[in-house]
Scaffold this motif. Sequence first.
Motif, PDB file in Angstrom:
ATOM      1  N   UNK A  58       0.796  -1.227   0.000  1.00 62.85           N
ATOM      2  CA  UNK A  58       0.000   0.000   0.000  1.00 62.85           C
ATOM      3  C   UNK A  58       0.830   1.278   0.000  1.00 62.85           C
ATOM      4  N   UNK A  59       1.820   1.450   0.870  1.00 60.71           N
ATOM      5  CA  UNK A  59       2.582   2.710   0.845  1.00 60.71           C
ATOM      6  C   UNK A  59       3.332   2.942  -0.464  1.00 60.71           C
ATOM      7  N   UNK A  60       3.750   1.861  -1.106  1.00 65.15           N
ATOM      8  CA  UNK A  60       4.461   2.010  -2.378  1.00 65.15           C
ATOM      9  C   UNK A  60       3.544   2.557  -3.469  1.00 65.15           C
ATOM     10  N   UNK A  61       2.347   2.019  -3.559  1.00 66.67           N
ATOM     11  CA  UNK A  61       1.396   2.472  -4.564  1.00 66.67           C
ATOM     12  C   UNK A  61       0.761   3.806  -4.189  1.00 66.67           C
ATOM     13  N   UNK A  62       0.633   4.047  -2.908  1.00 63.16           N
ATOM     14  CA  UNK A  62       0.000   5.269  -2.422  1.00 63.16           C
ATOM     15  C   UNK A  62       0.762   6.508  -2.893  1.00 63.16           C
ATOM     16  N   UNK A  63       2.079   6.448  -2.837  1.00 62.02           N
ATOM     17  CA  UNK A  63       2.871   7.588  -3.279  1.00 62.02           C
ATOM     18  C   UNK A  63       2.663   7.898  -4.752  1.00 62.02           C
ATOM     19  N   UNK A  64       2.536   6.869  -5.570  1.00 63.98           N
ATOM     20  CA  UNK A  64       2.321   7.074  -7.001  1.00 63.98           C
ATOM     21  C   UNK A  64       0.950   7.669  -7.298  1.00 63.98           C
ATOM     22  N   UNK A  65      -0.066   7.143  -6.649  1.00 64.72           N
ATOM     23  CA  UNK A  65      -1.427   7.598  -6.920  1.00 64.72           C
ATOM     24  C   UNK A  65      -1.652   9.003  -6.374  1.00 64.72           C
ATOM     25  N   UNK A  66      -1.207   9.262  -5.165  1.00 68.22           N
ATOM     26  CA  UNK A  66      -1.424  10.576  -4.548  1.00 68.22           C
ATOM     27  C   UNK A  66      -0.696  11.669  -5.336  1.00 68.22           C
ATOM     28  N   UNK A  67       0.457  11.361  -5.861  1.00 70.78           N
ATOM     29  CA  UNK A  67       1.204  12.340  -6.657  1.00 70.78           C
ATOM     30  C   UNK A  67       0.437  12.722  -7.923  1.00 70.78           C
ATOM     31  N   UNK A  68      -0.260  11.752  -8.508  1.00 78.35           N
ATOM     32  CA  UNK A  68      -1.024  12.027  -9.731  1.00 78.35           C
ATOM     33  C   UNK A  68      -2.255  12.869  -9.473  1.00 78.35           C
ATOM     34  N   UNK A  69      -2.703  12.923  -8.226  1.00 74.55           N
ATOM     35  CA  UNK A  69      -3.924  13.659  -7.911  1.00 74.55           C
ATOM     36  C   UNK A  69      -3.702  15.159  -7.783  1.00 74.55           C
ATOM     37  N   UNK A  70      -2.467  15.608  -7.789  1.00 71.95           N
ATOM     38  CA  UNK A  70      -2.171  17.036  -7.653  1.00 71.95           C
ATOM     39  C   UNK A  70      -1.922  17.636  -9.032  1.00 71.95           C
ATOM     40  N   UNK A  71      -2.681  18.662  -9.386  1.00 72.87           N
ATOM     41  CA  UNK A  71      -2.523  19.290 -10.692  1.00 72.87           C
ATOM     42  C   UNK A  71      -1.167  19.981 -10.816  1.00 72.87           C
ATOM     43  N   UNK A  72      -0.602  20.427  -9.702  1.00 71.16           N
ATOM     44  CA  UNK A  72       0.688  21.112  -9.779  1.00 71.16           C
ATOM     45  C   UNK A  72       1.799  20.175 -10.218  1.00 71.16           C
ATOM     46  N   UNK A  73       1.621  18.880 -10.035  1.00 71.39           N
ATOM     47  CA  UNK A  73       2.633  17.926 -10.464  1.00 71.39           C
ATOM     48  C   UNK A  73       2.494  17.566 -11.944  1.00 71.39           C
ATOM     49  N   UNK A  74       1.388  17.899 -12.535  1.00 66.80           N
ATOM     50  CA  UNK A  74       1.158  17.616 -13.942  1.00 66.80           C
ATOM     51  C   UNK A  74       1.427  18.830 -14.799  1.00 66.80           C
ATOM     52  N   UNK A  75       1.041  19.984 -14.323  1.00 59.34           N
ATOM     53  CA  UNK A  75       1.012  21.166 -15.172  1.00 59.34           C
ATOM     54  C   UNK A  75      -0.328  21.193 -15.893  1.00 59.34           C
ATOM     55  N   UNK A  76      -0.829  22.373 -16.158  1.00 58.30           N
ATOM     56  CA  UNK A  76      -2.170  22.509 -16.727  1.00 58.30           C
ATOM     57  C   UNK A  76      -2.250  21.873 -18.112  1.00 58.30           C
TER      58      UNK A  76
END
Length: 87
Positions: A58-76
Amino acid sequence: MMATEKISTDIWLKVMCSLMINAVLFGVGVITVLSVPALSAQAKYLIPGVIVASFVVTPLLCGLVARRMRIRNWGVSHWREGDLISG
């Protein structure tokens, strides 16, 4: 924890994601164990293993999924464009 301290948005996202990811991993593992006859015979040993494995992964996958949920990490522009998972 003091009332003036705030938990960051990243921590909240990781906590919420970890709850859902853990439930999905546990469900997939238990359904697999109980639906395969060869594994079902050893269920009393395998189900605790599924529980431990879901807590470990769970902690390994959690970091990947939570990072994708932030728009600032993607750029508009990348967020509007999407990717293979989000479409």
